[in-house]
Design a protein around this motif. Structure first.
Motif, mmCIF file in Angstrom:
data_model
loop_
_atom_site.group_PDB
_atom_site.id
_atom_site.type_symbol
_atom_site.label_atom_id
_atom_site.label_comp_id
_atom_site.label_asym_id
_atom_site.label_seq_id
_atom_site.Cartn_x
_atom_site.Cartn_y
_atom_site.Cartn_z
ATOM 1 N N PRO A 295 -0.609 -5.659 8.592
ATOM 2 C CA PRO A 295 -0.727 -4.752 7.569
ATOM 3 C C PRO A 295 -0.410 -5.244 5.976
ATOM 4 C CG PRO A 295 0.528 -3.133 8.038
ATOM 5 C CD PRO A 295 0.633 -4.444 9.485
ATOM 6 N N ALA A 296 -1.775 -5.511 5.543
ATOM 7 C CA ALA A 296 -1.464 -5.187 3.561
ATOM 8 C C ALA A 296 -0.331 -4.507 2.974
ATOM 9 C CB ALA A 296 -2.572 -5.536 3.499
ATOM 10 N N PRO A 297 0.594 -4.660 2.525
ATOM 11 C CA PRO A 297 0.821 -3.351 1.170
ATOM 12 C C PRO A 297 0.457 -2.580 0.497
ATOM 13 C CG PRO A 297 2.218 -6.142 0.300
ATOM 14 C CD PRO A 297 0.081 -5.888 1.446
ATOM 15 N N SER A 298 0.422 -0.883 1.115
ATOM 16 C CA SER A 298 -0.006 -0.502 0.405
ATOM 17 C C SER A 298 -0.340 -0.093 -0.786
ATOM 18 C CB SER A 298 0.572 1.455 1.721
ATOM 19 O OG SER A 298 -0.055 2.756 0.559
ATOM 20 N N PRO A 299 -1.286 0.488 -1.681
ATOM 21 C CA PRO A 299 -1.052 0.386 -3.130
ATOM 22 C C PRO A 299 -0.560 1.667 -3.539
ATOM 23 C CG PRO A 299 -2.896 1.120 -2.128
ATOM 24 C CD PRO A 299 -2.624 0.191 -1.374
ATOM 25 N N ARG A 300 0.300 2.076 -2.392
ATOM 26 C CA ARG A 300 0.885 4.223 -3.488
ATOM 27 C C ARG A 300 2.255 3.303 -2.947
ATOM 28 N NH1 ARG A 300 -3.401 5.501 0.220
ATOM 29 N NH2 ARG A 300 -2.237 5.191 2.280
ATOM 30 N N TRP A 317 5.714 0.769 4.607
ATOM 31 C CA TRP A 317 6.685 0.307 4.551
ATOM 32 C C TRP A 317 7.727 0.895 5.501
ATOM 33 C CZ3 TRP A 317 8.157 -4.241 1.359
ATOM 34 C CH2 TRP A 317 6.963 -5.330 1.451
ATOM 35 N N GLN A 318 8.467 0.557 6.314
ATOM 36 C CA GLN A 318 9.596 1.129 6.914
ATOM 37 C C GLN A 318 11.119 0.912 5.722
ATOM 38 O OE1 GLN A 318 10.101 -0.008 10.753
ATOM 39 N NE2 GLN A 318 7.235 0.581 11.240
ATOM 40 N N PHE A 328 13.774 -2.958 3.591
ATOM 41 C CA PHE A 328 12.483 -2.662 3.514
ATOM 42 C C PHE A 328 11.508 -3.787 4.554
ATOM 43 C CE2 PHE A 328 14.659 -1.485 -0.127
ATOM 44 C CZ PHE A 328 14.578 0.285 -0.644
ATOM 45 N N PHE A 329 10.727 -3.103 5.347
ATOM 46 C CA PHE A 329 9.565 -4.677 5.288
ATOM 47 C C PHE A 329 8.666 -3.416 6.394
ATOM 48 C CE2 PHE A 329 13.015 -2.497 8.287
ATOM 49 C CZ PHE A 329 12.025 -2.007 9.452
ATOM 50 N N PRO A 330 7.602 -4.070 6.472
ATOM 51 C CA PRO A 330 6.198 -3.335 7.036
ATOM 52 C C PRO A 330 6.068 -3.287 8.462
ATOM 53 C CG PRO A 330 5.660 -5.902 6.245
ATOM 54 C CD PRO A 330 6.791 -5.182 5.619
ATOM 55 N N PRO A 331 5.103 -2.929 9.249
ATOM 56 C CA PRO A 331 4.977 -2.738 11.116
ATOM 57 C C PRO A 331 4.866 -4.206 11.306
ATOM 58 C CG PRO A 331 3.559 -1.051 9.990
ATOM 59 C CD PRO A 331 4.392 -1.915 8.307
ATOM 60 N N TYR A 439 1.861 -11.316 -1.880
ATOM 61 C CA TYR A 439 2.534 -10.136 -1.947
ATOM 62 C C TYR A 439 3.953 -10.155 -3.311
ATOM 63 C CZ TYR A 439 3.234 -9.354 3.076
ATOM 64 O OH TYR A 439 2.788 -8.753 4.764
ATOM 65 N N THR A 440 3.301 -11.237 -4.251
ATOM 66 C CA THR A 440 3.909 -11.033 -5.135
ATOM 67 C C THR A 440 4.056 -9.848 -6.377
ATOM 68 O OG1 THR A 440 4.168 -13.494 -5.181
ATOM 69 C CG2 THR A 440 4.730 -12.217 -7.427
ATOM 70 N N PRO A 441 2.678 -9.696 -6.353
ATOM 71 C CA PRO A 441 2.517 -8.462 -7.157
ATOM 72 C C PRO A 441 3.379 -7.056 -6.344
ATOM 73 C CG PRO A 441 -0.070 -9.122 -6.596
ATOM 74 C CD PRO A 441 0.865 -9.926 -5.853
ATOM 75 N N THR A 442 3.265 -6.836 -5.011
ATOM 76 C CA THR A 442 3.971 -5.642 -4.833
ATOM 77 C C THR A 442 5.586 -5.788 -4.593
ATOM 78 O OG1 THR A 442 2.196 -5.558 -2.620
ATOM 79 C CG2 THR A 442 4.551 -4.279 -2.629
ATOM 80 N N PHE A 443 5.999 -7.257 -4.989
ATOM 81 C CA PHE A 443 7.593 -7.390 -4.902
ATOM 82 C C PHE A 443 7.868 -7.375 -6.863
ATOM 83 C CE2 PHE A 443 7.434 -10.824 -1.077
ATOM 84 C CZ PHE A 443 7.655 -9.953 -0.268
#
Length: 454
Positions: A295-300, A317-318, A328-331, A439-443
């Protein structure tokens, strides 16, 4: 320190140390670390975990080999400390050429055919099995799970929810600790490996084997089979000074005595294995949820508070910690091969290491890190390397291309290094090349949220 797993890169930061155990022949004090689970729950977790493992690996269907390993294993566990009556002690052979072995809680032990073939004598194989017994009796799997659950789900224990009904392993998995060959139950730290060495050395001595054999096996396979031992040392992080420490423990065990090193039965089984058809090639099997994109990275974002750094990351993320670091990684962001190797396909990881040079520079230390990575990732290449500022401090930014652990895909990795006192702090952000930009904005948000102790 870096762990190279399969084709992907997983590197972690040492944040929590298992207690180091000292012992001697006069006073044996093998004390496991804290644990939320009871020994019967170790067995339940092991049983359910074994069912998952056996869906993902090929077991060797040869009664003679399995019976031999079982006889050897049960002889050894008779000398193991903390051997609970509840433990089941099952021994199975995985039909894989990779040199590896692993143990699930409660006494479920798997030894790869490749490890049995690589051992030069029975004492060396006994060392491998005794080492895995050490993980069981020191309860390393559920200790690691307890550490992670203390971080992620303390209310599950405070309210007594965990284990009330249904599958204990499924409840643990729902909290992000994984299933089968990719379970946190199999992710040991260097401290845990050192403890398993200590227990294994003691068991070998008490069982009448040469206690040097375990460390000798690790040294032999590292030199003779470097490509076939990557999985072993990714699942069993190599403690520093392993052979020296084992030798020091042997000196405390008691007087030197006649030691068994080999048997006719072992050589017969080794010959039998060599005459069998080659093991089947293991298919790539994704962890639950990773067969399709995460799933897309959460904005929270939520805050991770470590001992030497803090960082904010998406709340869907977990987080996994070990002595080697933090990921740190998504499901579905971690994928698993059928041979048990695991790799990170999406997410981020943080590591801290101390360069060997006394007066090291940031650029040189970063280059040494890249050289080390390239040894196990020969297809990795640097696309761009520049200087940057991170929280007002000098940093190095390196954009990399590598082979993704996802079949048929390449990945983009963004490595950022910064000096933290005498240490090099490294962050890496990973995603398949075709989605890295999304994913760059999240990173970037994670990177800019970094706070360090100095």
């Amino acid at each position: 320190m870096w762990r190279i797993v399969g084709q992907g890169l997983v590197f972690l930061l040492a944040l929590a140390l298992l207690p180091h155990v000292g012992w001697s022949i006069e006073r044996i004090d093998f004390k496991p670390g804290f644990n939320f689970f009871s020994p019967p729950e170790d067995v339940q977790l092991g049983k359910e975990g074994a069912a998952e493992v056996e869906k993902q690996v090929h077991l060797l269907d040869d009664p003679e080999a399995v019976q031999y390993l079982t006889r050897l294993g049960k002889t050894l566990v008779g000398f193991a400390p903390n051997n609970k009556a509840e433990y089941v002690w099952q021994f199975k052979v995985v039909n894989s050429p990779e040199i590896n072995a692993f143990a699930l809680p409660g006494g479920y032990i798997y030894v790869n055919r490749g490890a049995m073939e690589a051992a030069e004598n029975e004492a060396q194989l006994a060392g491998v099995v005794a080492h895995e017994c050490g993980h069981v009796v020191m309860r390393h799997g559920t200790h690691m799970a307890s550490q992670q659950l203390l971080l992620q789900a303390p209310l599950a224990f405070a309210t007594g929810i965990l284990g009330q009904s249904g599958s204990l392993l499924s409840q643990v998995a729902e909290l992000g600790l994984g299933l089968g060959v990719n379970s946190l139950l199999l992710k040991y730290s260097r401290s845990a490996e050192a403890q398993a060495d200590e227990v294994g050395t003691y068991v070998l001595y008490q069982a009448g084997y040469d206690p040097h054999a375990m460390a000798q096996f690790f040294e032999i396979i590292q030199k003779k089979y470097p490509q076939r031992t990557l999985q072993f040392f990714s699942n069993h992080p190599n403690p520093e000074n392993r052979i020296r420490d084992v030798d020091a423990e042997i000196a405390q065990l008691g007087p030197t005595r006649a030691e068994k090193s080999d048997s006719v039965e072992f050589q017969a089984i080794k010959k039998r294995l060599a005459q069998m058809a080659p093991p089947p090639k293991a298919p790539v099997v994704a962890k639950v949820g990773s067969s399709s994109p995460p799933p897309a990275p959460s904005p929270r974002f939520v805050r991770f508070d470590g001992k030497v750094f803090t960082l904010r990351y998406p709340d869907n993320w977990q987080v996994q910690q070990s002595e080697d670091g933090v990921t740190f990684f998504p499901p579905g962001g971690m994928v698993t091969g059928g041979d048990g190797s695991a790799a990170q396909a999406y997410g981020a990881a943080v590591s801290r290491s101390r360069p060997a040079a006394e007066n090291w520079g940031l650029v040189d230390a970063t280059q040494q890190l890249l050289d080390a990575m390239r040894q196990s990732n020969p297809q990795m290449r640097v696309v761009q390397q520049t200087g940057m500022k991170l929280q007002g401090r000098s940093a190095v930014s390196v954009l990399l291309r590598n082979v993704s652990p996802l079949p048929g895909q390449s990945e983009t990795d963004h490595l950022v290094t910064v000096r933290q006192g005498d240490y090099l702090l490294a962050l890496i952000f990973v995603a398949p090349e075709k989605v890295f930009e999304s994913y760059t904005p999240t990173f970037n948000q994670m990177l800019q949220s970094l706070e360090t102790a100095n």
